[in-house]
Design a protein around this motif. Structure first.
Motif, PDB file in Angstrom:
ATOM      1  N   ALA A 141      87.873  70.492  65.473  1.00 46.38           N
ATOM      2  CA  ALA A 141      86.185  70.636  65.083  1.00 46.38           C
ATOM      3  C   ALA A 141      86.672  71.734  63.915  1.00 46.38           C
ATOM      4  N   TRP A 142      87.288  72.486  64.501  1.00 46.32           N
ATOM      5  CA  TRP A 142      87.518  73.346  63.434  1.00 46.32           C
ATOM      6  C   TRP A 142      88.186  73.416  61.885  1.00 46.32           C
ATOM      7  N   LEU A 143      88.329  72.407  62.445  1.00 48.57           N
ATOM      8  CA  LEU A 143      89.678  72.377  60.649  1.00 48.57           C
ATOM      9  C   LEU A 143      88.608  71.051  59.726  1.00 48.57           C
ATOM     10  N   LEU A 144      88.056  70.018  60.013  1.00 50.00           N
ATOM     11  CA  LEU A 144      86.807  69.286  59.677  1.00 50.00           C
ATOM     12  C   LEU A 144      85.798  70.175  58.191  1.00 50.00           C
ATOM     13  N   PRO A 145      85.972  71.202  58.445  1.00 49.02           N
ATOM     14  CA  PRO A 145      85.861  71.945  57.387  1.00 49.02           C
ATOM     15  C   PRO A 145      86.391  71.181  55.931  1.00 49.02           C
ATOM     16  N   TYR A 146      87.819  71.674  56.244  1.00 51.32           N
ATOM     17  CA  TYR A 146      88.835  71.560  55.193  1.00 51.32           C
ATOM     18  C   TYR A 146      89.213  70.116  54.773  1.00 51.32           C
ATOM     19  N   TRP A 147      88.226  69.180  54.638  1.00 48.69           N
ATOM     20  CA  TRP A 147      88.261  67.174  54.889  1.00 48.69           C
ATOM     21  C   TRP A 147      88.786  67.392  53.303  1.00 48.69           C
ATOM     22  N   SER A 164      86.299  58.945  53.725  1.00 41.81           N
ATOM     23  CA  SER A 164      85.535  59.781  54.188  1.00 41.81           C
ATOM     24  C   SER A 164      85.746  60.319  55.109  1.00 41.81           C
ATOM     25  N   ALA A 165      85.195  61.786  54.822  1.00 45.35           N
ATOM     26  CA  ALA A 165      84.436  62.186  56.517  1.00 45.35           C
ATOM     27  C   ALA A 165      83.412  61.883  57.087  1.00 45.35           C
ATOM     28  N   PRO A 166      84.113  62.199  58.359  1.00 47.27           N
ATOM     29  CA  PRO A 166      82.957  61.512  59.481  1.00 47.27           C
ATOM     30  C   PRO A 166      81.489  62.025  59.109  1.00 47.27           C
ATOM     31  N   SER A 167      81.071  61.615  59.550  1.00 46.83           N
ATOM     32  CA  SER A 167      79.480  61.391  59.840  1.00 46.83           C
ATOM     33  C   SER A 167      79.525  62.610  60.902  1.00 46.83           C
ATOM     34  N   GLY A 168      77.737  63.566  60.012  1.00 47.75           N
ATOM     35  CA  GLY A 168      77.489  64.329  60.603  1.00 47.75           C
ATOM     36  C   GLY A 168      78.888  65.795  60.451  1.00 47.75           C
ATOM     37  N   SER A 169      79.903  65.782  59.335  1.00 50.03           N
ATOM     38  CA  SER A 169      80.529  66.959  59.182  1.00 50.03           C
ATOM     39  C   SER A 169      80.354  67.812  59.381  1.00 50.03           C
ATOM     40  N   GLY A 170      78.808  67.772  58.143  1.00 47.76           N
ATOM     41  CA  GLY A 170      78.610  68.741  57.498  1.00 47.76           C
ATOM     42  C   GLY A 170      78.513  70.300  58.710  1.00 47.76           C
ATOM     43  N   SER A 171      78.383  69.721  59.720  1.00 48.08           N
ATOM     44  CA  SER A 171      78.354  70.422  61.601  1.00 48.08           C
ATOM     45  C   SER A 171      79.437  70.013  62.152  1.00 48.08           C
ATOM     46  N   PRO A 172      80.708  70.941  61.962  1.00 50.35           N
ATOM     47  CA  PRO A 172      81.769  70.085  62.515  1.00 50.35           C
ATOM     48  C   PRO A 172      81.351  69.618  64.195  1.00 50.35           C
TER      49      PRO A 172
END
Length: 204
Positions: free
Chosen positions: A109-115, A127-135
């Motif tokens: 989860a802590w890597l998702l902000p760096y999609w 595309s980044a997973p849905s909700g990745s604005g709040s990983p």
């Protein structure tokens, strides 16, 4: 300050270098000695956790022990992050030098902000997973690690996601504060370490 950090496995070890760089930049001479103690599986439970924590504090000279567990363990161990932290506190009899923390639902989860970085490494524009604005809210059915494995599996790089090598590569040239600001559990974990070393320290 000597701090033991109980972690589950390889991915968290990949995180250590980036974490230490970030802490050093903010703590300077008050930088603690951090020892990541890998369990090669879930963090121990109940009496096993209590015994491990007491051994580290009483026999091995640590000033504090932090446990960093996934909420998603593959088993219904925890309802959510708060449940995980409360159970760990109870298991160690509320030892004042023990600090439970979580990665919700798993470390990735802590890597998702760096999609964008993940896309470049995987050579895929998924595309980044849905909700990745709040990983940390990406769910149990398809936890963050699933999404990262999937983009690497289908990308043109031709290699599966390697937790240590690719985890380090994703973090390498990125600002950890981006993930800290996007992930409340990560923020709590990092701020815990800072507050143990310099109680009134404020970072931004």
């Amino acid at each position: 300050m000597k701090i033991a950090i109980l972690v589950e496995g390889a991915t968290e070890r990949a995180f250590k270098k980036k974490l230490c760089e970030f802490l050093q930049s903010h703590l300077g001479q008050k930088m603690p000695r951090l020892h990541f103690i890998t369990q090669d599986g879930p963090i121990p439970k109940e009496r096993k956790l209590k015994k491990l924590v007491e051994t580290l504090l009483d026999n091995n000279g640590y000033h504090a022990v932090i446990a960093l567990t996934d909420v998603y363990t593959g088993k219904p161990d925890f309802k959510d992050a708060n449940d995980a932290k409360e159970k760990m506190r109870i298991w160690v009899d509320n030892n004042p030098n023990f600090y439970p923390h979580t990665a919700s639902h798993d470390f990735e989860a802590w890597l998702l902000p760096y999609w964008t970085t993940i896309q470049k490494l995987a050579k895929h524009n998924l595309s980044a997973p849905s909700g990745s604005g709040s990983p940390e809210t990406v769910n149990h059915q398809k936890p963050p690690s699933y999404w990262i494995k999937e983009i690497f599996r289908t990308g043109k790089r031709g290699k599966d996601y390697n937790k240590v090598i690719d985890g380090m590569a994703i973090l390498k040239n990125n600002d950890l504060m981006i993930a800290i600001n996007a992930c409340p559990e990560l923020k709590a974990f990092v701020y815990r370490i800072i507050s143990l070393c310099e109680e009134d320290k404020i970072i931004s």
